[in-house]
Design a protein around this motif. Sequence first.
Motif, PDB file in Angstrom:
ATOM      1  N   LYS A  50     -35.133  26.797  12.503  1.00 29.22           N
ATOM      2  CA  LYS A  50     -35.866  25.755  12.581  1.00 29.22           C
ATOM      3  C   LYS A  50     -36.054  25.163  11.192  1.00 29.22           C
ATOM      4  N   SER A  51     -36.292  25.979  10.261  1.00 28.73           N
ATOM      5  CA  SER A  51     -36.626  25.221   8.800  1.00 28.73           C
ATOM      6  C   SER A  51     -35.303  24.530   8.342  1.00 28.73           C
ATOM      7  N   THR A  52     -34.321  24.931   8.812  1.00 28.29           N
ATOM      8  CA  THR A  52     -32.992  24.164   8.463  1.00 28.29           C
ATOM      9  C   THR A  52     -33.117  22.813   9.125  1.00 28.29           C
ATOM     10  N   PHE A 170     -44.057  19.668   9.716  1.00 30.85           N
ATOM     11  CA  PHE A 170     -44.821  20.923   9.415  1.00 30.85           C
ATOM     12  C   PHE A 170     -43.889  22.139   9.681  1.00 30.85           C
ATOM     13  N   ASP A 171     -43.678  23.019   8.644  1.00 29.18           N
ATOM     14  CA  ASP A 171     -42.948  24.128   8.535  1.00 29.18           C
ATOM     15  C   ASP A 171     -43.589  25.247   8.580  1.00 29.18           C
ATOM     16  N   GLU A 172     -44.135  25.878   9.710  1.00 34.36           N
ATOM     17  CA  GLU A 172     -45.001  27.110   9.614  1.00 34.36           C
ATOM     18  C   GLU A 172     -46.211  26.726   8.809  1.00 34.36           C
ATOM     19  N   ALA A 173     -47.028  25.747   8.830  1.00 29.98           N
ATOM     20  CA  ALA A 173     -47.798  25.351   7.822  1.00 29.98           C
ATOM     21  C   ALA A 173     -49.026  26.440   7.596  1.00 29.98           C
TER      22      ALA A 173
HETATM   23 MG   LIG Z   1     -38.373  28.957   8.690  1.00 25.52          MG
END
Ligand SMILES: [Mg+2]
Lengths: 250, 271
Positions: A50-52, A170-173
């Motif tokens: 997901k982050s990638t 938004f990455d796990e904000a």
């Molecule tokens: Mg991540």
Amino acid sequence: MNREGQGDDIIIASNLVKTFPGPVRALDDFSVTVRRGEVLVIVGPSGSGKSTFLRCLNGLEEVDSGTIIIDGLPLDDNEKHRLEIRREVGMVFQSFNLFPHLNVLENVSLAQRLVRGKSRARAREFSMELLARVGLADKAASFPAELSGGQQQRVAIARALAMMPRVMLFDEATSALDPEMIGEVLDVMRQLAEDGMTMVVVTHEMGFALEVSDRVLFMEQGRVIEEGAPEQFFNTPARARTRAFLRQIL
Amino acid sequence: MQRRPGKFITSWVDVTKFMLTLVGLAWLVGRGSEQLGYNWHWRKIPGYFFTLAHGHLHAGPLVDGLVVTLEITAFSLVLAALIGLVTALLRLSSSLVGRFLAMFYLETIRNTPLLVQIFFLYFVMAPILDLGRFTAAVLALAFFEGAYASEIFRAGIVSIDRGQWEAAYSLGLSRFASYRHIILPQAVRSVLPPLTSQAISLLKDSALVSTIAVYDLTMQGRAIVAETFLVFEVWFTLAAIYLLLACLLSLLVRLVERRFGSPGQPAWKMP
Ligand SMILES: [Mg+2]
Ligand SMILES: Nc1ncnc2c1ncn2[C@@H]1O[C@H](COP(=O)(O)OP(=O)(O)OP(=O)(O)O)[C@@H](O)[C@H]1O
């Protein structure tokens, strides 16, 4: 906002492959399209990429193959395109990443002045407007270390909005926040969605996904497993793998 | 802050011990010089600092030398910091040529004696480039200390969290703008203390330029000794001056540090 001739698809990511030494296939023929004004929530187990994916979308990470087009602009080897796309795509990180040596106002104003070439006064004016929007106008002179986690994350959102981006990532904000502060950040995000911002949101907040998103995408091992409208996704998931994942987290 | 009752006493015990050691050393020196038949002439020393002639105060050779030492140290310190910063940035750059140049410079400087570098610059490069001895001295010291300064800068830069780069990049800042506005201002804090010790090394190493007849403090001392044979007095005095300068330097940086806050201290509050 709508640029003529660009169509309705603001993010077109096709057949992305990203490998890390290991070898890990963080993205494995991953394709997704996001419409203008859409809120896409991405869920998936830890390490699913997901982050990638988000980091590839604004060029923090380079894909091995595949194409990314943001609002008609291809993200390629051209350094100018990369910088332009980064201006148009705002990102909010799990760990806030505010600039600790600058106060809140400077955090929000810096890029407006450096990248957009605004005067100090005009940058300040817009920054104060944004800080008011996230409910922190009274903290303009504070330093990040003096703020709570929730306040820091709201400043980070204002900082990203200061570039007037067309897309927000938004990455796990809210993952690094104490439970009582999650709500204030989600409220800001909800407001943003209502104002019509295109958003790609990686989150574990399923309530937010159900209520705010237009579409939920479940990914695993760098692949899209299933996607659909939130009610359908949560109530009648098609794939067994999705059901197992939802059972685990709900 | 609470003060432990025993602390005051302990510090006095320490001071007394220190004083006793000093007295012991002084006695040793006194006895040794007596056995050598050394005649002390401390009264002549002030004259090498200042002389009074026609109602005017004139700087003596030691003050002249001190000024030269301070000049050399100041010039080469600024230059060394610049060289160090540029080298660190080159080492961290994506350019292969830049990294190679930086490594070549670092390895050359670190694996040859400073004295040889000074001689090389003075006897080889100075005639070719038509440099004076003062310039040669400053350059030699700057290149030498710059190599160590670059390590300090590099460590300071890589100690900054990756998230700071990512936040800067995601706002559309270029690499240069990110360094200038985000990374370097934060790195300064962790770089300042080790850079001070480097500055003190520079001050001490500057004594070596007396070997190419630059009239710094050490060279003036040597000249006085050659003329007057006040061997003990002069070298004691010189050592004391260097000691004093080094202490002043660390004091100065302690003040600067307080202004910037010291590393590991979380709050970034500036007036
Ligand atoms: Mg991540
Ligand atoms: N810089 C990197 N170097 C090596 N491997 C990496 C790197 N970044 C990510 N990976 C690997 O790529 C895979 C996907 O990572 P990613 O961070 O995108 O997952 P994620 O879905 O965001 O997980 P999480 O929910 O834990 O944040 C993981 O196996 C991870 O170990």
